[in-house]
Write an enzyme that holds these catalytic residues in place. Structure first.
Site, PDB file in Angstrom:
ATOM      1  N   HIS A 160       1.440  -5.115   4.439  1.00  0.00           N
ATOM      2  CA  HIS A 160       0.574  -6.052   5.433  1.00  0.00           C
ATOM      3  C   HIS A 160       0.453  -7.182   4.754  1.00  0.00           C
ATOM      4  CE1 HIS A 160      -0.889  -1.913   7.233  1.00  0.00           C
ATOM      5  NE2 HIS A 160      -1.804  -1.922   6.339  1.00  0.00           N
ATOM      6  N   TYR A 180      -9.609  -6.216   5.623  1.00  0.00           N
ATOM      7  CA  TYR A 180      -8.116  -4.646   5.788  1.00  0.00           C
ATOM      8  C   TYR A 180      -7.320  -5.048   4.613  1.00  0.00           C
ATOM      9  CZ  TYR A 180      -5.299  -1.623   8.191  1.00  0.00           C
ATOM     10  OH  TYR A 180      -4.700  -0.108   8.285  1.00  0.00           O
ATOM     11  N   GLU A 237       1.004  -1.081  -0.157  1.00  0.00           N
ATOM     12  CA  GLU A 237       0.083   0.226  -0.318  1.00  0.00           C
ATOM     13  C   GLU A 237       0.924   0.479   0.221  1.00  0.00           C
ATOM     14  OE1 GLU A 237      -2.728   0.044   3.491  1.00  0.00           O
ATOM     15  OE2 GLU A 237      -4.090  -1.878   3.172  1.00  0.00           O
TER      16      GLU A 237
END
EC number: 3.1.21.-
Length: 272
Positions: free
Chosen positions: A62, A100, A52
């Protein structure tokens, strides 16, 4: 010293691990493969890694890792990749963590098969009795796999098995201590190193010879009432040292001569 202390207090144990690598521009596929190899002993089942970008353009990663056996580490640097240190957390809700991770990825890599967490240990009560309830062993297996600390482990048992918790708490506490053992802190001696180092054998010998094995002039004066000055004491001690050395040499000489004569006698045999 502070970093080593914090490292000793770190502990992570879970089958679901959530990792965040800040300021990390590494390729998600490379990171996934490296993490997969790191956790080989715990039998990895699934990993997803997404890259990201912050609004300022800074990259971060992540990752969600799932293993068959709980990953158990006490080294906070275990998951470091190419010098990048992650934030390590236990993923209590793997479904939410995965969602997420996939919210706005620039690049994604997955390996293995995702294992969604069951919604409830006791099944869905809205479906009545049509759905089979999990057995006690299955519930305990879920608790062991998903608990992240001794307190959480005991709390989950208390919630699922209140009667057993009340009557067999000592057994659950024993298993909790085995699953989450106390981290033994490294012993640090409160006494600083001495100078000179008393562990140095040579230094001890140098001190023993003049202080223990030899008579000092001061001690000699105390033992000899007729010796009134330090010079007389030194003179007497030097004379005794020379005399004792001479006597030892004479004894060694006589002993060696006697030994030679004995050997000659053995060679010649007894007289007729």
């Amino acid at each position: 010293m502070a970093s080593s202390s914090s490292n000793r207090q770190f502990s992570h144990r879970n089958v679901n691990t959530f990792l965040t690598y800040p300021h990390c521009p590494e390729n998600p596929e490379i990171v996934c493969q490296m993490i997969w190899e790191l956790v080989g002993r715990w039998t990895p089942k699934y990993i997803i890694c997404a890259q990201e970008a912050h609004k300022d353009g800074d990259m971060h990663l992540h990752a969600l890792l799932q293993t068959e056996k709980p990953v158990r580490i006490t080294d906070s640097r275990f998951f470091d990749i190419e010098g990048f240190h992650p934030n390590i957390q236990s993923a209590k809700s793997v479904n939410k963590v995965r969602d997420y991770i996939l919210k706005e990825p620039l690049a994604v890599f997955e390996r293995g098969t995702f294992i969604p967490r069951k919604s409830s240990f006791q099944g869905n009560p809205s479906k009545g009795n049509s759905e089979k309830k999990p057995s006690k062993d299955e519930i305990m297996r879920e608790i062991i796999s998903h608990s992240t600390s001794k307190l959480e482990y005991l709390s989950m048992i208390r919630k699922e098995f209140p009667y057993d918790w009340a009557t067999k708490l000592q057994y659950f506490e024993y298993s909790a201590n085995k699953l989450f053992p106390e981290i033994q802190e490294e012993f640090i001696s409160p006494h600083p190193p001495s100078s000179p180092d008393l562990l140095c054998n040579e230094s001890i010998k140098d001190w023993l010879q003049p202080n223990i094995f030899q008579v000092s002039p001061e001690s000699y004066m105390l033992l000899q009432p007729t010796c009134y000055t330090l010079e007389d004491a030194i003179s007497d001690l030097e004379w005794m040292d020379k005399l004792s050395s001479q006597q030892m040499k004479e004894q060694e000489s006589r002993a060696s001569t006697s030994s030679v004569q004995q050997e000659l006698g053995n060679l010649l045999g007894p007289e007729a």
